[in-house]
Design a protein around this motif. Sequence first.
Motif, short mmCIF file in Angstrom:
data_model
loop_
_atom_site.label_atom_id
_atom_site.label_comp_id
_atom_site.label_asym_id
_atom_site.label_seq_id
_atom_site.Cartn_x
_atom_site.Cartn_y
_atom_site.Cartn_z
N THR A 155 0.72 -1.21 -0.03
CA THR A 155 -0.07 -0.06 -0.15
C THR A 155 0.83 1.14 -0.09
O THR A 155 0.50 2.10 -0.77
N ARG A 186 -8.09 -2.30 -4.99
CA ARG A 186 -7.83 -3.33 -4.09
C ARG A 186 -9.21 -4.06 -4.53
O ARG A 186 -10.11 -3.43 -4.11
N ASP A 211 -3.75 -3.69 -5.88
CA ASP A 211 -3.22 -4.08 -4.69
C ASP A 211 -3.51 -5.53 -4.25
O ASP A 211 -4.92 -5.66 -3.83
#
Length: 208
Positions: free
Chosen positions: A17, A39, A96
Amino acid sequence: MAGFFISFEGPDGAGKTTVIEALIKKLATVTDREVVETREPGGSEIAEEIRQLILDPKHTEMDDWTEALLYAASRRQHLIEVIEPALTANKIVMCDRYVDSSIAYQGGGRELGMDKVRQLNDFAIQGELPQLTLYLDVPVEVGLQRVKKLGAGFDRLEGQALAFHQRVRESYLKLVEQNENRIQLVDATQPVEVVVAKCFAKIQQLVK
Ligand SMILES: Nc1ncnc2c1ncn2[C@@H]1O[C@H](COP(=O)(O)OP(=O)(O)OP(=O)(O)O)[C@@H](O)[C@H]1O
Ligand SMILES: [Mg+2]
């Protein structure tokens, strides 16, 4: 698809992150393309609801394969609703975690088998793999120590949990070997600026 699909992988606390945030700022200086940070479940309402089902603490009886299937279902919905439209619109998608997380965590960590979890996910993503996956590698203890500093409870992780995380990392390292064209390993024990610079160089090669 006209955009670029880049995923970030690594054990908990590897710095995914942190690195994505820094890369997005740097990317803005070299490209006019819009960058989409996402994400799983990535703001898709359906994907989010599936995710809630997985994470609900009252679902103690959830079977490991049910969990794997639900993750794959949530991933597909996020792919269809968020990732594919962004790629069609020429954007750079920075995701992510993606399919490799399931293979490492459920295939390796939960010991469902990496190949079986990959096959399950093949069905969900229909070949829609990132062009580049940046795998941030750290020893398990380093990652967990970083997460602990953030306030999450490393103390509650007993020996078994540590073995789980070890299996996750070993699985990631196998994935790097098996996908040498797609997955690039970056040593994430280095200072953040160094990790970001190495990732940025690899992205520039792709996006140039
Ligand atoms: N290269 C680094 N060196 C030292 N500390 C770092 C480094 N990268 C990240 N950190 C710190 O480690 C902590 C965890 O980082 P981050 O949340 O980015 O990891 P993550 O991979 O996204 O973890 P998770 O899988 O739990 O989401 C943060 O406090 C961050 O500042
Ligand atoms: Mg994170």
